[in-house]
Structure formats: structure tokens, C-alpha cells
Write a protein that holds these residues in place. Structure first.
Motif, mmCIF file in Angstrom:
data_model
loop_
_atom_site.group_PDB
_atom_site.id
_atom_site.type_symbol
_atom_site.label_atom_id
_atom_site.label_comp_id
_atom_site.label_asym_id
_atom_site.label_seq_id
_atom_site.Cartn_x
_atom_site.Cartn_y
_atom_site.Cartn_z
ATOM 1 N N THR A 331 0.843 -1.203 0.000
ATOM 2 C CA THR A 331 0.000 0.000 0.000
ATOM 3 C C THR A 331 0.876 1.251 0.000
ATOM 4 O OG1 THR A 331 -1.853 -1.111 1.029
ATOM 5 C CG2 THR A 331 -1.760 1.274 1.302
ATOM 6 N N CYS A 332 1.920 1.247 0.816
ATOM 7 C CA CYS A 332 2.824 2.402 0.837
ATOM 8 C C CYS A 332 3.488 2.573 -0.533
ATOM 9 C CB CYS A 332 3.880 2.253 1.926
ATOM 10 S SG CYS A 332 3.162 2.426 3.569
ATOM 11 N N PHE A 333 3.781 1.489 -1.182
ATOM 12 C CA PHE A 333 4.351 1.585 -2.527
ATOM 13 C C PHE A 333 3.345 2.256 -3.466
ATOM 14 C CE2 PHE A 333 5.167 0.485 -6.841
ATOM 15 C CZ PHE A 333 6.547 0.487 -6.957
ATOM 16 N N TYR A 334 2.116 1.727 -3.500
ATOM 17 C CA TYR A 334 1.133 2.254 -4.449
ATOM 18 C C TYR A 334 0.803 3.718 -4.197
ATOM 19 C CZ TYR A 334 0.077 -2.307 -6.526
ATOM 20 O OH TYR A 334 0.141 -3.497 -7.199
ATOM 21 N N VAL A 335 0.755 4.107 -2.928
ATOM 22 C CA VAL A 335 0.326 5.473 -2.616
ATOM 23 C C VAL A 335 1.498 6.456 -2.705
ATOM 24 C CG1 VAL A 335 -0.726 6.966 -0.867
ATOM 25 C CG2 VAL A 335 -1.578 4.628 -1.194
ATOM 26 N N VAL A 337 5.419 5.596 -3.045
ATOM 27 C CA VAL A 337 6.581 5.321 -3.893
ATOM 28 C C VAL A 337 6.214 5.531 -5.363
ATOM 29 C CG1 VAL A 337 8.305 3.613 -4.533
ATOM 30 C CG2 VAL A 337 7.435 3.672 -2.200
ATOM 31 N N HIS A 338 5.027 5.094 -5.718
ATOM 32 C CA HIS A 338 4.547 5.249 -7.087
ATOM 33 C C HIS A 338 4.624 6.715 -7.515
ATOM 34 C CE1 HIS A 338 1.519 5.674 -10.292
ATOM 35 N NE2 HIS A 338 1.756 4.410 -10.552
ATOM 36 N N LYS A 339 4.162 7.585 -6.659
ATOM 37 C CA LYS A 339 4.147 9.012 -6.994
ATOM 38 C C LYS A 339 5.573 9.542 -7.158
ATOM 39 C CE LYS A 339 2.488 13.471 -5.588
ATOM 40 N NZ LYS A 339 1.189 14.098 -5.565
ATOM 41 N N ALA A 340 6.447 9.140 -6.234
ATOM 42 C CA ALA A 340 7.838 9.605 -6.309
ATOM 43 C C ALA A 340 8.496 9.123 -7.606
ATOM 44 C CB ALA A 340 8.617 9.103 -5.098
ATOM 45 N N LEU A 341 8.225 7.884 -7.960
ATOM 46 C CA LEU A 341 8.837 7.348 -9.190
ATOM 47 C C LEU A 341 8.331 8.085 -10.416
ATOM 48 C CD1 LEU A 341 8.671 3.554 -8.359
ATOM 49 C CD2 LEU A 341 10.751 4.862 -8.801
ATOM 50 N N GLN A 342 7.046 8.384 -10.430
ATOM 51 C CA GLN A 342 6.505 9.130 -11.579
ATOM 52 C C GLN A 342 7.166 10.492 -11.674
ATOM 53 O OE1 GLN A 342 4.864 7.801 -13.829
ATOM 54 N NE2 GLN A 342 3.695 6.122 -12.985
ATOM 55 N N GLY A 343 7.464 11.080 -10.519
ATOM 56 C CA GLY A 343 8.187 12.353 -10.517
ATOM 57 C C GLY A 343 9.591 12.178 -11.077
ATOM 58 N N GLN A 344 10.254 11.130 -10.653
ATOM 59 C CA GLN A 344 11.616 10.878 -11.133
ATOM 60 C C GLN A 344 11.630 10.612 -12.630
ATOM 61 O OE1 GLN A 344 13.315 7.733 -8.638
ATOM 62 N NE2 GLN A 344 14.332 9.332 -7.471
ATOM 63 N N GLY A 346 9.696 11.934 -14.728
ATOM 64 C CA GLY A 346 9.242 13.116 -15.464
ATOM 65 C C GLY A 346 7.787 13.004 -15.893
ATOM 66 N N ASN A 347 7.017 12.150 -15.208
ATOM 67 C CA ASN A 347 5.603 11.968 -15.575
ATOM 68 C C ASN A 347 4.661 12.775 -14.687
ATOM 69 O OD1 ASN A 347 6.232 10.246 -17.636
ATOM 70 N ND2 ASN A 347 5.970 8.399 -16.425
ATOM 71 N N ASN A 348 5.117 13.953 -14.312
ATOM 72 C CA ASN A 348 4.246 14.889 -13.609
ATOM 73 C C ASN A 348 3.571 14.315 -12.354
ATOM 74 O OD1 ASN A 348 3.381 17.468 -13.428
ATOM 75 N ND2 ASN A 348 1.546 17.171 -14.689
ATOM 76 N N PHE A 349 4.290 13.468 -11.627
ATOM 77 C CA PHE A 349 3.822 12.925 -10.348
ATOM 78 C C PHE A 349 2.469 12.223 -10.454
ATOM 79 C CE2 PHE A 349 6.769 16.295 -9.262
ATOM 80 C CZ PHE A 349 7.601 15.619 -8.405
ATOM 81 N N LYS A 350 2.266 11.614 -11.592
ATOM 82 C CA LYS A 350 0.994 10.923 -11.819
ATOM 83 C C LYS A 350 0.769 9.853 -10.728
ATOM 84 C CE LYS A 350 0.352 7.962 -15.200
ATOM 85 N NZ LYS A 350 0.731 7.502 -16.527
ATOM 86 N N GLU A 351 -0.359 9.951 -10.056
ATOM 87 C CA GLU A 351 -0.679 8.934 -9.044
ATOM 88 C C GLU A 351 -1.569 7.871 -9.676
ATOM 89 O OE1 GLU A 351 -1.976 10.445 -5.205
ATOM 90 O OE2 GLU A 351 -1.052 12.360 -5.664
ATOM 91 N N LEU A 352 -1.788 6.788 -8.959
ATOM 92 C CA LEU A 352 -2.748 5.800 -9.448
ATOM 93 C C LEU A 352 -4.104 6.498 -9.563
ATOM 94 C CD1 LEU A 352 -1.894 2.558 -7.446
ATOM 95 C CD2 LEU A 352 -1.411 3.060 -9.839
ATOM 96 N N VAL A 420 -11.872 5.974 -4.385
ATOM 97 C CA VAL A 420 -11.324 4.658 -4.686
ATOM 98 C C VAL A 420 -10.043 4.817 -5.526
ATOM 99 C CG1 VAL A 420 -11.803 2.455 -5.834
ATOM 100 C CG2 VAL A 420 -13.659 3.705 -4.718
ATOM 101 N N ILE A 421 -9.004 4.136 -5.092
ATOM 102 C CA ILE A 421 -7.754 4.143 -5.846
ATOM 103 C C ILE A 421 -7.726 2.850 -6.674
ATOM 104 C CG2 ILE A 421 -5.228 4.119 -5.657
ATOM 105 C CD1 ILE A 421 -5.609 5.415 -2.851
ATOM 106 N N LEU A 422 -7.636 2.997 -7.967
ATOM 107 C CA LEU A 422 -7.648 1.804 -8.826
ATOM 108 C C LEU A 422 -6.230 1.234 -8.918
ATOM 109 C CD1 LEU A 422 -9.967 3.082 -11.712
ATOM 110 C CD2 LEU A 422 -10.599 1.807 -9.637
ATOM 111 N N LEU A 423 -6.109 -0.050 -8.633
ATOM 112 C CA LEU A 423 -4.793 -0.701 -8.677
ATOM 113 C C LEU A 423 -4.454 -1.105 -10.111
ATOM 114 C CD1 LEU A 423 -5.117 -2.941 -5.497
ATOM 115 C CD2 LEU A 423 -3.992 -0.720 -5.709
ATOM 116 N N PRO A 424 -3.162 -1.193 -10.406
ATOM 117 C CA PRO A 424 -2.792 -1.629 -11.754
ATOM 118 C C PRO A 424 -3.315 -3.045 -11.999
ATOM 119 C CG PRO A 424 -0.879 -0.881 -10.505
ATOM 120 C CD PRO A 424 -2.009 -0.962 -9.546
ATOM 121 N N LEU A 425 -3.701 -3.310 -13.235
ATOM 122 C CA LEU A 425 -4.251 -4.646 -13.531
ATOM 123 C C LEU A 425 -3.141 -5.665 -13.702
ATOM 124 C CD1 LEU A 425 -7.096 -3.635 -15.982
ATOM 125 C CD2 LEU A 425 -7.316 -4.344 -13.596
#
Ligand code: AMP
Ligand code: MG
Length: 425
Positions: A331-335, A337-344, A346-352, A420-425
Motif C-alpha cells: 500500500t505504501c508503494f502504491y500510494v 513510492v509510485h508518486k515519487a517514481l513518476q516524478g523521477q 518526469g511523468n508529472n507525479f501521476k498517481e494511481l 477509490v484508488i484503482l490498482l494496476p491490472l
């Protein structure tokens, strides 16, 4: 005031600082409960994460499937000389008969001079002498001794690839942003380019901690469990994109943990540590991170699961120490880490993706922490699943969403609209 809580480091807090706090802050300090809200934590991540689409010079031959971060210029004219496209005769065009005065094969220098009515035997890829102005394919030639006869008068420059036909020296060969395929690797080699600048894949190191952890596939001995977080986190990374991942493992030992983290911080964009971040006697990750000078940006989030969640930076390396309980870690990853990686990336901090859906379940929240609940979206409603324990993955494996219950919400009624946060399929 919230900011003040976060900035407080209990170890360095002076009595003056404590005195300017209100009662709630005093309570927090006393119980070492310096927690920040989920939204604040996400904000802090965004403020502290930079695009790492940095340029890295790598060998062209190792650049397959990577993306160019700079234009590539040709180092040569290609072909570098007038080149025969066929096996045959290079002639100095006159009429139908020519005297053969020599031979040029691929790789030879072509200094031989051909006068009108003369020819040289030539092969595919060979340099055409300057004084030849056509190549006639051997199938169209009858040779008798040193004399060849042609069926027709050849067209000027036929079967000769002009110098620089494909590309000229200094011209752009491949443009920045292009993903390299096998042909592109060949093309770079063809143009004498041995190094290219790439957008780097973020380097992510994952350290799992815990004496109890055993590699799946080996025999489970007393007191041990199979290690599952590394494969799970690596898979969660793969759900996002391409990363350069290294998996590391360390026992619950301070020096080893410190050494491992120190090593892992080198040449990394992100470090994920699993477990050992809580308050147990054998949780050494927090101390090791502090002692290594990793700057703490938050350590506790007012949430369930994942209250102990460390986020910090060591220079440009983002560091997350995730709770060891598998469901909390994910859960911590999805909420976060995911955001931080998208920032790294260059994907504008896209969240799930988050959507509002009607809840098919009733839920009573105990306590004041925000909650992320494993859930299943069916049609346009969402069902909160049984088995929310942080230690279990059974429910998570079946879930396709998380219901977010903010800290100030104490229950969810059936048919109530929820986030609701949609998880990757
Ligand atoms: P910790 O955060 O280290 O206190 O671990 C919390 C719980 O998660 C413990 O029950 C650990 O055994 C379990 N745990 C920690 N790391 C892992 C892992 N990599 N794989 C599976 N379970 C783990
Ligand atoms: Mg542990």
C-alpha cells in the motif's frame, strides 16, 4: 503548526521549542507520535522529488530499447566513398567493348586510373575509382581474355552508391526521444557512433531486512517465513515501467544494515528498504539511515496500514523505508513510492487513478488514522473486502482497488460515495 511538528526532531528538541507548542504538540512529543497526514506526506514527496531523466553516456551497443536523450550526429559520410552496389565491372563509359586493366575488391583503395574504354573488375562494397562512371553487373557482360563486351551502353553512375547517399557527416542521424531498436543499433555502428546519451532507467535498490526470511524454493525451517516483499515490490515496479532493479537482503544487525544501506545508496535513484523501520529492539533501519546522514522528511504518517513509513533523501537518492508487513509495504508503494517514481520519470507525479464510487459495504473506522482498505470494484460500486490485516496478502491478491478513508471520516454507509484508488491490472 503541522509544519512545526514535522520539523521537530525529538533528539534535538530544546525546551524552548517545546514551550512554544500547544498542548496537542506536547502530547505528540511526549508519545513520540509526530505524524503527518497522508496529503501532507504526498506533498512533501512532490516537493522533494526531481526528474531524473538525466543523460547518461552509454555504449551504443548496450542501448537497445532505451530512449535517446540527445540527437545523434553522423561521424561519417555514408557511404564514405562512391561504392559499387554490385559485382561486375567499373567502366569509363565509351561504347560496348572495354579493356580490363585491373581489379578492386571490397576494402581495397581505388587509386587505379581508368581511361575511356577501360574497365576494372569490381565487387559489391568496393570503392569505385574516381575515373569510372558506371558499374555494369557481371551477368550483362561477356568476357574474352582481357576484353569485355556489354549488351548496351551503360547509364552514367549506374550501380554506384554516391558518397554520402544515406547521410552526410555532421547530419542528424537519430533524434532525441527515439527508442532504439535493433536496426538503430546497427545504424549507430554504421555511422561510427560508439556512445550515446540516454534517458536513464531509474536505478532502484530494494533491501529486505529480517532474520526470519527465507528464499521461497528452499525448505522452511522453524521460526522462518518465506520472503515475499522483494518479488512483490519488484513486480509493482514492473507495473509502472522499466527500472534497473537490484535486490539486496540483510539480517537484523545494526552494522550489516548500515553497511548494506550505505552500499545501496551508491549509484541509485531510489532505495526501498522493507521492514526494520518500526520500534522493535531489532529494527535498525531508522538508526542506520540517520547515522548515514539520510535526511528525514517524514517518518510517520497518520494512516493504516503503514504508520511507520520513512521518507528521506540522501543527496539526490530518494529513500523509502517501508513497513515489513507485506500488505502495508505494498500500500505504501502504491500510494507514495509510485508518486515519487513518476516524478523521477518526469511523468508529472501521476498517481494511481482515483475515482468516486458508491460503497457496497458498511465500514466503521476505529481511531483517527486514515485508512486504505483492500476492495473490489464491480460495475460502478466498490466492495470493501474481508481480511484487511497488514500481514495478509490473500485479500490483496484478489483486490483491484483501495478505498481511501480520510482521517476525519469515521464510517462509511452503504451507498455512500467513497474515494477509490484503482490498482494496476
Ligand atoms: P518488520 O517491519 O521488520 O517489523 O516486519 C513486520 C512483519 O512483516 C513481520 O511479521 C515480518 O516477518 C514481516 N516481513 C518483513 N519483511 C518481510 C518480507 N520481506 N517478506 C515477508 N514478510 C516480511
Ligand atoms: Mg523485521
Amino acid at each position: 503548526m503541522t509544519r512545526l511538528y514535522r520539523d521537530f526532531d525529538l533528539r534535538n528538541t530544546t525546551i524552548e521549542q517545546v514551550l512554544i507548542c500547544d498542548n496537542y504538540a506536547l502530547y505528540l512529543l511526549r508519545y513520540n507520535e509526530i505524524m503527518i497526514e497522508v496529503e501532507k506526506a504526498l506533498e512533501i514527496i512532490q516537493e522533494n522529488t526531481n526528474f531524473i531523466g538525466k543523460k547518461k553516456r552509454v555504449m551504443a551497443n548496450e542501448a537497445l530499447r532505451h530512449v535517446l536523450s540527445e540527437d545523434v550526429f553522423s561521424k561519417v559520410d555514408m557511404p564514405p566513398f562512391r561504392q559499387s552496389a554490385m559485382d561486375g565491372y567499373a567502366v569509363n563509359v565509351k561504347a560496348n567493348d572495354y579493356r580490363v586493366i585491373g581489379e578492386v575488391k571490397a576494402g581495397d583503395e581505388a587509386t587505379i586510373e581508368i581511361k575511356e574504354g577501360e574497365a576494372v573488375r569490381i565487387f559489391t562494397g568496393a570503392a569505385v575509382p574516381d575515373t569510372a562512371n558506371a558499374v555494369v553487373i557481371q551477368e550483362r557482360v561477356t568476357r574474352k581474355g582481357n576484353v569485355i563486351s556489354l549488351e548496351d551502353v551503360p547509364k552514367l553512375e549506374s550501380n554506384i552508391r554516391p558518397k554520402g547517399e544515406q547521410i552526410r557527416k555532421g547530419e542528424i542521424a537519430l533524434e532525441s526521444g527515439m527508442k532504439l531498436n535493433a536496426a538503430a543499433i546497427g545504424y549507430l555502428n554504421m555511422l561510427g557512433v560508439v556512445e550515446v546519451s540516454l534517458v536513464t532507467k531509474p536505478v532502484v535498490k530494494i533491501i529486505t531486512t529480517g532474520n526470519e526470511l527465507i528464499k521461497p524454493g528452499t525448505e522452511l525451517t522453524s521460526g522462518k517465513i518465506y520472503e515475499s516483499n522483494s518479488a512483490m515490490l519488484q513486480s509493482a515496479l514492473n507495473e509502472i515501467g522499466e527500472f534497473d532493479v537490484e535486490l539486496l537482503k540483510v539480517e537484523d544487525d545494526y552494522s550489516r544494515t548500515r553497511e548494506m544501506i550505505e552500499k545501496a545508496l551508491n549509484n541509485s535513484d531510489m532505495l526501498l528498504v522493507s521492514g526494520g523501520i518500526s520500534v522493535g529492539d531489532y529494527d535498525f533501519v531508522g538508526k542506520a539511515l540517520r547515522d548515514l546522514g539520510v535526511k528525514e522528511l517524514f517518518y510517520k504518517v497518520n494512516q493504516k496500514p503503514g504508520k511507520p513509513l520513512f521518507y528521506g533523501k540522501k543527496d539526490e537518492v530518494s529513500v523509502f523505508a517501508l513497513p515489513g508487513n507485506p500488505a502495508s509495504a505494498l500500500t505504501c508503494f502504491y500510494v507514495y513510492v509510485h508518486k515519487a517514481l513518476q516524478g523521477q520519470l518526469g511523468n508529472n507525479f501521476k498517481e494511481l487513478k482515483r475515482v468516486k464510487l458508491k460503497s457496497a459495504s458498511h465500514f466503521l473506522k476505529r481511531g483517527t488514522r486514515a485508512q486504505f482498505l483492500k476492495a473490489s470494484v464491480v460495475g460502478d460500486s466498490v466492495m470493501i473486502l474481508e481480511g484487511q490485516s497488514s500481514a495478509m496478502l490473500k485479500t490483496y491478491a484478489l483486490a483491484n482497488a483501495l478505498v481511501y478513508v480520510p482521517s476525519d471520516l469515521d464510517k462509511i454507509e452503504v451507498d455512500q460515495e467513497v474515494e477509490v484508488i484503482l490498482l494496476p491490472l
